[in-house]
Each structure stands twice: as structure tokens, then as C-alpha cells.
Design a protein around this motif. Structure first.
Motif, mmCIF file in Angstrom:
data_model
loop_
_atom_site.group_PDB
_atom_site.id
_atom_site.type_symbol
_atom_site.label_atom_id
_atom_site.label_comp_id
_atom_site.label_asym_id
_atom_site.label_seq_id
_atom_site.Cartn_x
_atom_site.Cartn_y
_atom_site.Cartn_z
ATOM 1 N N PRO B 214 0.949 -1.146 0.056
ATOM 2 C CA PRO B 214 0.060 0.050 0.062
ATOM 3 C C PRO B 214 0.966 1.246 0.031
ATOM 4 O O PRO B 214 0.529 2.360 -0.673
ATOM 5 C CB PRO B 214 -0.687 -0.136 1.252
ATOM 6 N N LEU B 215 2.104 1.151 0.564
ATOM 7 C CA LEU B 215 2.907 2.399 0.559
ATOM 8 C C LEU B 215 3.430 2.768 -0.933
ATOM 9 O O LEU B 215 3.383 3.589 -1.271
ATOM 10 C CB LEU B 215 3.941 2.151 1.521
ATOM 11 N N GLU B 217 2.020 1.881 -3.753
ATOM 12 C CA GLU B 217 0.592 2.217 -4.199
ATOM 13 C C GLU B 217 0.242 3.732 -4.085
ATOM 14 O O GLU B 217 -0.225 4.666 -4.674
ATOM 15 C CB GLU B 217 -0.649 1.376 -4.107
ATOM 16 N N GLY B 218 0.364 3.906 -2.620
ATOM 17 C CA GLY B 218 -0.057 5.208 -2.182
ATOM 18 C C GLY B 218 0.849 6.294 -3.035
ATOM 19 O O GLY B 218 0.361 7.395 -3.275
ATOM 20 N N SER B 219 1.978 6.078 -2.992
ATOM 21 C CA SER B 219 3.022 6.796 -3.665
ATOM 22 C C SER B 219 2.725 6.991 -5.383
ATOM 23 O O SER B 219 2.593 8.104 -5.852
ATOM 24 C CB SER B 219 4.410 6.377 -3.433
ATOM 25 N N LEU B 220 2.507 5.981 -5.956
ATOM 26 C CA LEU B 220 2.201 5.797 -7.257
ATOM 27 C C LEU B 220 1.052 6.628 -7.735
ATOM 28 O O LEU B 220 0.873 7.369 -8.627
ATOM 29 C CB LEU B 220 2.281 4.395 -7.888
ATOM 30 N N ALA B 221 -0.169 6.420 -6.966
ATOM 31 C CA ALA B 221 -1.289 7.008 -7.123
ATOM 32 C C ALA B 221 -1.181 8.339 -7.035
ATOM 33 O O ALA B 221 -2.020 9.197 -7.565
ATOM 34 C CB ALA B 221 -2.223 6.405 -6.159
ATOM 35 N N LEU B 222 -0.148 9.203 -6.357
ATOM 36 C CA LEU B 222 -0.167 10.433 -6.359
ATOM 37 C C LEU B 222 0.496 11.098 -7.670
ATOM 38 O O LEU B 222 0.845 12.277 -7.573
ATOM 39 C CB LEU B 222 0.957 10.796 -5.197
ATOM 40 N N ALA B 224 3.551 9.789 -8.551
ATOM 41 C CA ALA B 224 4.975 9.765 -8.488
ATOM 42 C C ALA B 224 5.499 8.941 -9.315
ATOM 43 O O ALA B 224 4.942 7.851 -9.617
ATOM 44 C CB ALA B 224 5.462 9.225 -6.960
ATOM 45 N N GLU B 228 10.781 8.070 -7.772
ATOM 46 C CA GLU B 228 10.347 8.887 -6.798
ATOM 47 C C GLU B 228 10.075 7.789 -5.665
ATOM 48 O O GLU B 228 10.199 8.027 -4.337
ATOM 49 C CB GLU B 228 9.460 9.865 -7.228
ATOM 50 N N THR B 229 9.194 7.022 -6.294
ATOM 51 C CA THR B 229 8.448 6.125 -5.112
ATOM 52 C C THR B 229 9.596 5.444 -4.228
ATOM 53 O O THR B 229 9.740 4.998 -3.338
ATOM 54 C CB THR B 229 7.407 5.079 -5.584
ATOM 55 N N GLY B 232 11.738 7.929 -2.297
ATOM 56 C CA GLY B 232 11.207 8.570 -1.419
ATOM 57 C C GLY B 232 10.188 8.027 -0.499
ATOM 58 O O GLY B 232 10.149 8.272 0.882
ATOM 59 N N VAL B 233 9.875 6.599 -0.493
ATOM 60 C CA VAL B 233 9.234 5.939 0.215
ATOM 61 C C VAL B 233 9.592 4.696 0.515
ATOM 62 O O VAL B 233 9.842 4.129 1.807
ATOM 63 C CB VAL B 233 7.532 5.728 -0.296
ATOM 64 N N PRO B 236 13.411 4.958 2.338
ATOM 65 C CA PRO B 236 13.150 5.490 3.765
ATOM 66 C C PRO B 236 12.586 4.292 4.748
ATOM 67 O O PRO B 236 12.991 4.364 5.818
ATOM 68 C CB PRO B 236 12.354 6.772 3.558
ATOM 69 N N TYR B 237 11.538 3.562 4.344
ATOM 70 C CA TYR B 237 11.037 2.793 4.881
ATOM 71 C C TYR B 237 11.753 1.361 5.393
ATOM 72 O O TYR B 237 11.801 0.917 6.574
ATOM 73 C CB TYR B 237 9.837 2.094 4.222
#
Ligand SMILES: Nc1ncnc2c1ncn2[C@@H]1O[C@H](COP(=O)(O)OP(=O)(O)OP(=O)(O)O)[C@@H](O)[C@H]1O
Ligand SMILES: [Mg+2]
Lengths: 292, 334
Positions: B214-215, B217-222, B224, B228-229, B232-233, B236-237
Motif C-alpha cells: 500500500p505504501l 501504491e499510495g505513492s504511485l497513485a499520487l 510519483a 520517486e517512489t 522517497g518511500v 526510507p521505510y
């Protein structure tokens, strides 16, 4: 399960709480002719044409044609597994990210197809944002969650990142609750706040359409009410498609409602009409809770 | 840790079997006592590990007591290593160990994390599995083979191509001054980097695979991009776990002996140029232990072993803690 849903009242009672949307509820009898908007009305923001989505052998969405009117809220309802999420995800090319998903048919945004191989899904998603059922804040601070998208969007000049973060958080009605704890982790927020953070995140991109997949199904009634209020506010400037399992919610916040079953779009029309005089038997059965 | 959990469950079991016996006269004692015996044996094995480590530490400390009392802390800072004059200092070896390990990490971290990103985020599953398997295979190659490869393939390559290139482009830095004769700290570091690569790649791959979908997807759906995903996501995770993999690799690089001994040149000196030969702690122990004459010589070598033991123990402990925290805490944030 929402306790309210179990009472299975007569369909019309859903409307009692969802104060009817005068304009939207006006008698557009032309609707009954098909899924398209009435001729002469405003042209749709998005339009799906004969959309079929397969996951390998599974056909999740079958030949759906549906118009999404601009600056309105379109609600999609239907039993679990009927393809609502799949349909929604094909409106911003998110099905591209699912291995094995095959989309046929066409989706248009402002009259332009978004499905071709020459179309960059990243640019589509910047115009058509999405909020998911389960809020998933990034593992960074509240501020960074939104700042990330501001940087990703970065398509409108050099306005200060902090300003845009604040603006998005205000739009999502979250600013007052988090303005003193912007440095804290996004996951430290409550479920409802996390969902609004995700909405803020989506709004920071300044999309034209916002897709919401059961955004309140994991939330309590108060948090749900907050999100619904927010949707009612946002629809003034934004086209919204929301998937929901709560018929009360559809009645409260949407102008139009589409009913899906087994991958097909059974019926779409004004929310008022749908809940009082549905055309199809299946629809009536579903909204009156008589569904198998 | 092993011992802890073992003891807890033993006492828990003890309670249980006692109350069981109290309940009826028809004892099922055969079972419980057999089980208890099994438990005791396993606990003994678990405790044996701890005892073994403690014993090792004790023996190393005892063996180095002579050197410890003679040189004290100065041992780590003294550059001279002269068995004839009975003057022993570890500084050159500590330097060699640190330099080669740092080179190894500088090369292996970007490469290993890059491989992990490719395997998790980009490669089709079939390709990912094959490459993942090959990477893990790297870890199974005996270090003598790496040593031979380093000596006969990498060393000439460094001498004829890598070193001249580095000298030409970055020659203004003291690290790349002079010329290379093949064997040296750079070559040793590069061999090490390939040896630790599988640790970084394999652990990072598991860490990235554990990042919730979901992280992404959440980024791609914005809107990104994939890049970048990831940047940026996803990274870091996974940063805590990746950090763990790096430190795990460091632990391995610090202690690696055979391959390094073959390509580093075994010259105790502290020079900035990476083209120069050097010497590491583990190499000097391996080379000189058998011919160490005199108790102080032997004791000094043992103290090197003690230092190495403590360093790798601390490094590995840190790595495990980081990876554990990554696996058990959301996002592995502080
Ligand atoms: N990634 C996937 N791979 C394979 N099949 C999938 C995938 N996602 C959905 N499906 C299948 O597609 C069909 C429609 O799923 P979808 O998620 O669109 O339903 P839904 O209407 O959103 O259901 P719900 O109300 O439970 O969210 C289901 O039969 C589901 O099993
Ligand atoms: Mg769904």
C-alpha cells in the motif's frame, strides 16, 4: 459492518438523511435511456467506454460504459468482489501496477484517451488522484508526508513548499489538529486523521479528479462524518468518484450513483432516483438489503 | 537470548508438569519426564553457546594479558611491529583493516542496494529468483577462491587499468597517488567488496520485499514515478534494515582473512595511497602465529585477536539489532 446498514429499511429512507441535492435530483428522465449523461448537459469529466478488465482468467470488470460528471460526486455501490475497486483503479491507470491485469476498452479524461501506450500513467495520476481504503501514511513526519507530494507534483511554479503543505492540510480539515505536531510521525495519528492525511496528500498534487475507494470503511462514525463533510466541501472544485458499501453514505454525499454487480454496471442515475425508483430489479434488491 | 528464552520456557514447563501431576493419581510421568529431559538437553546446548563465547573471550583475554599489561592502551596506537626488538603495536594492522573494510563498503553498498532494488522493484519474478540465487551463491564461494581470483585476475586489472585511471582522474587526492603494483589495499578492498556484496544484497532484498505494498501504491497513485517512489518511500521505510545489512557486511569484512592476506601485500605501514600494500589484523595473525617466538610476541598476536573479536562482536550485535528492529517495528523509525 455499519450497524445502520443492517436495519435494511425501505430504500427511500436512505434519502431522508441525505438531504437531497436539489440540482442533481432534478428530473433528468433522459438518464433512463442509458448510462451516458443527458444530452445537452455538461460534458463529462471522465468517460469509460466498453471497459473490460481481466486478471489472468478472472474477468473483474465486463464492458462497462460510464460517464463521470464534472464537479459532482459519483458513488459506486455493489456487493463485495463486483469490480468496483478494479473499475476505479482503471480510471487512473493504477491497474498498470498489478502484474497480469489487462485492460481493454477506453477511458477518457476531458475527451482525451488515457489508455494508449503513448500516455504516461504518471501524468494521468497527477490529474486523477486516489485515496485508498486503508490509510497508509509514509514512514515519515506528517509534514513530510504532504511535502513529498508537493515535490512530486512540482508543476506549478515555485510556491513555497511549506505553504502548499499547510494549504493541503487545511483543505483536508486536518491543519488545526496537526499544526503543532508536524514533525511527528504520520503513523502516530488516529485512523481518521491518517485518512485525512492521505486525502491531504492527494490534494497537494492539485488533481482534477479524486478517486476514493471506501475511504471511511475503517473509520468510526465521527471520523466518517468528518470525511463526508470534507467530500461535500471538495466537490465544489473537484470531480469525485467514491466507492462505498454504505448506502446512507452514497445517499448523503453523491449526486449520482452507479450500481455494480458481478463486474457489470447494472444501473447508474441520479442518487435520488436510484434510491427511490431504481430501474432494475437487482438494484432494488441490493439497496433494500434483500441481496443474496 | 537463546539461553534466556530457554530458561523461561523450562520454568514454565516445570509449573505445568507439577500441576498436571497433582490432578490425578494415574501419572503420565513417563511423558513429562521425557519431555523435561529433552528440554534440559536443548537448554544445555543453548547455554553451551553462551559458555563457549564466554570461554573464548576469557581465553583471548588471558592469552593477551602479558601484552595488555606491557603495552596497555598504547598497543592500539603504536605503529612499530618489531618481533626482534620485542616492540609490538597494532596501529598499522588496525589501519589496514579499517581502510580495506571502508573501501569494501563504499563499493558494495551502492551495488548491493542497487541489486536489491532491481530484484524487488523491477525484475520479473523469474529473473529476480535466478539473480537472487546467483547473488547468494557468491556467499558460498570459499574465500581462498576469491583470493586466487584477486591475485591472478583483479590485481593485474587494478595495476594496468583501475589504478592508472583513478590516478589520472582523482590523482589530486592523496588516496590515489603513486602507482600500483597490483597487490595493495585497493585490491584487497575490492575483493572484500565482492565478498560482502551478497550479504548486503540478500538482506536488503528481504528488507525491501517487506515494505508494504500500500505504501508503494499510495505513492504511485499520487503521480510519483517509480524512481520517486523507491527513493522517497521504499528506501526510507527500509533504511534501518538496510543499515543492518551494511553493518553485517562490515562485520564480515573486518574478519575476512584468507583472501585479504593473498592480495594486500602484507606490509605493516600507514600510508594514504590505496595503491600501496598494507596489512590487516587477521592477516598478521594468520601469517605470524605459527612462528611466534616468545610469550610477548604470542600475547600481542592474541591481543589483536581479542580486539578483532570485540569489534566484530559489537558490529554484528548492532547489525542484528537494527534488522530485528526493522522486522518488528513499523518503518523502523527511531
Ligand atoms: N490483483 C488481483 N489479482 C487477481 N484478481 C483480482 C485482483 N484484484 C481483484 N481481483 C478480483 O477481481 C474481482 C473484483 O475485485 P475488486 O477488488 O474490484 O472488487 P470490489 O468490488 O472492489 O470488492 P470490495 O467491495 O470487496 O472491495 C474479484 O473477483 C477479485 O477477486
Ligand atoms: Mg474494493
Amino acid at each position: 459492518m455499519h450497524p445502520m446498514e443492517q436495519s435494511s429499511p425501505r430504500a427511500s429512507t436512505y434519502l431522508a438523511e441525505g438531504a437531497a441535492h436539489g440540482e442533481a435530483a432534478s428530473k433528468t428522465s433522459a438518464d433512463h435511456a442509458g448510462n451516458a449523461l443527458s444530452p445537452g448537459g455538461p460534458s463529462p469529466k471522465m468517460r469509460a467506454r466498453n471497459l473490460t478488465v481481466r486478471y489472468g482468467p478472472i474477468v473483474a470488470v465486463t464492458d462497462v460504459s460510464l460517464d463521470v460528471p464534472a464537479r459532482q460526486v459519483l458513488a459506486l455501490i455493489g456487493p463485495s468482489g463486483c469490480g468496483k475497486s478494479t473499475f476505479l483503479r482503471s480510471l487512473n491507470r493504477m491497474n498498470d501496477t498489478v502484474p497480469g491485469a489487462v485492460v481493454s476498452g477506453d477511458v477518457e479524461l476531458d475527451g482525451q484517451s488515457i489508455c494508449g501506450t503513448e500516455i504516461d500513467p504518471v501524468l494521468v495520476r497527477k490529474r486523477v488522484g486516489m485515496v485508498f481504503q486503508r490509510a497508509s501514511p509514509f514512514p515519515t513526519s506528517i509534514f513530510e508526508n504532504v511535502a513529498y507530494t508537493v515535490r512530486v507534483a512540482a508543476h506549478r511554479g515555485q510556491r513555497d513548499v511549506a505553504d502548499r503543505v499547510e494549504h493541503a492540510l487545511r483543505q483536508a480539515e486536518l491543519w488545526n489538529e496537526v499544526k503543532d505536531r508536524l514533525k511527528e510521525s504520520g503513523t502516530s495519528l488516529s485512523g481518521g486523521q491518517q485518512q485525512r492525511l492521505c486525502i491531504a496528500r492527494a490534494l497537494a498534487v492539485e488533481p482534477e479528479v479524486l478517486l476514493m475507494d471506501e475511504p471511511t470503511s475503517a473509520l468510526d462514525p465521527i471520523a466518517t462524518a468528518k470525511i463526508e463533510e470534507l467530500v461535500s466541501e471538495l466537490r465544489k472544485g473537484l470531480t469525485i468518484v467514491i466507492v462505498t458499501h454504505s448506502m446512507q453514505q452514497a445517499a448523503r454525499i453523491s449526486h449520482r450513483t452507479g450500481f455494480f454487480n458481478m463486474g457489470s454496471l447494472i444501473e447508474v442515475g441520479d442518487t435520488t432516483t436510484m434510491f427511490t425508483r431504481p430501474r432494475e430489479h437487482q438494484t432494488e434488491d441490493y439497496i433494500s438489503g434483500r441481496f443474496g | 537470548m537463546v539461553a534466556d528464552s530457554g530458561m523461561v520456557s523450562v520454568s514454565a514447563h516445570g509449573e505445568r508438569s507439577r500441576s498436571f501431576r497433582r490432578r490425578g493419581p494415574r501419572a503420565l510421568q513417563g511423558w513429562t519426564s521425557g519431555d523435561a529431559l529433552f528440554r534440559k538437553v536443548c537448554t544445555a546446548f543453548g547455554l553451551a553457546i553462551v559458555a563457549l563465547l564466554a570461554l573464548l573471550l576469557y581465553e583471548l583475554a588471558r592469552g593477551s594479558s602479558l601484552s595488555l599489561s606491557r603495552f596497555g592502551f598504547g598497543f592500539a596506537f603504536e605503529k612499530v611491529w618489531d618481533p626482534v626488538a620485542e616492540k609490538f603495536g597494532a596501529a598499522t594492522f588496525i589501519y589496514g583493516t579499517m581502510v580495506t573494510s571502508v573501501i569494501a563498503l563504499l563499493v558494495a553498498v551502492p551495488l548491493g542496494v542497487g541489486i536489491a532494488i532491481f530484484l524487488v522493484e523491477m525484475a520479473p519474478p523469474a529473473v529476480g529468483n535466478i539473480i537472487g540465487f546467483l547473488v547468494e551463491l557468491l556467499a558460498a564461494i570459499p574465500s581462498i577462491v576469491y583470493g586466487l581470483w584477486g591475485l591472478f585476475v583483479l590485481a593485474p586489472l587494478v595495476r594496468d587499468h583501475v589504478a592508472p585511471f583513478l590516478h589520472a582522474t582523482l590523482g589530486f587526492l592523496p588516496f590515489f597517488s603513486g602507482e600500483s603494483h597490483g597487490v595493495g589495499m585497493l585490491t584487497a578492498g575490492l575483493v572484500l567488496s565482492i565478498m560482502v556484496l551478497p550479504f548486503i544484497a540478500a538482506v536488503s532484498r528481504d528488507v525491501l520485499a517487506a515494505v508494504p505494498q500500500p505504501l508503494r501504491e499510495g505513492s504511485l497513485a499520487l503521480g510519483a514515478t517509480k524512481w520517486e517512489t523507491i527513493w522517497g518511500v521504499v528506501l526510507p521505510y527500509g533504511r534501518t534494515g538496510i543499515g543492518g545489512s551494511v553493518i553485517l557486511a562490515l562485520g564480515r569484512a573486518l574478519g575476512e582473512t584468507m583472501a585479504v592476506t593473498m592480495v594486500i601485500g602484507n606490509t605493516p605501514q600507514i600510508v594514504l595511497s590505496l595503491f600501496e600494500p598494507g596489512y590487516t589484523m587477521s592477516s598478521v595473525i594468520a601469517n605470524e602465529y605459527s612462528e611466534a617466538s616468545g610469550p610477548l610476541y604470542l600475547s600481542s598476536l592474541t591481543e589483536l585477536g581479542l580486539l578483532l573479536f570485540i569489534a566484530t562482536f559489537a558490529v554484528n550485535g548492532t547489525a542484528r539489532a537494527l534488522i530485528w528492529r526493522m522486522a518488528h517495528g513499523p518503518g523502523g523509525r527511531a
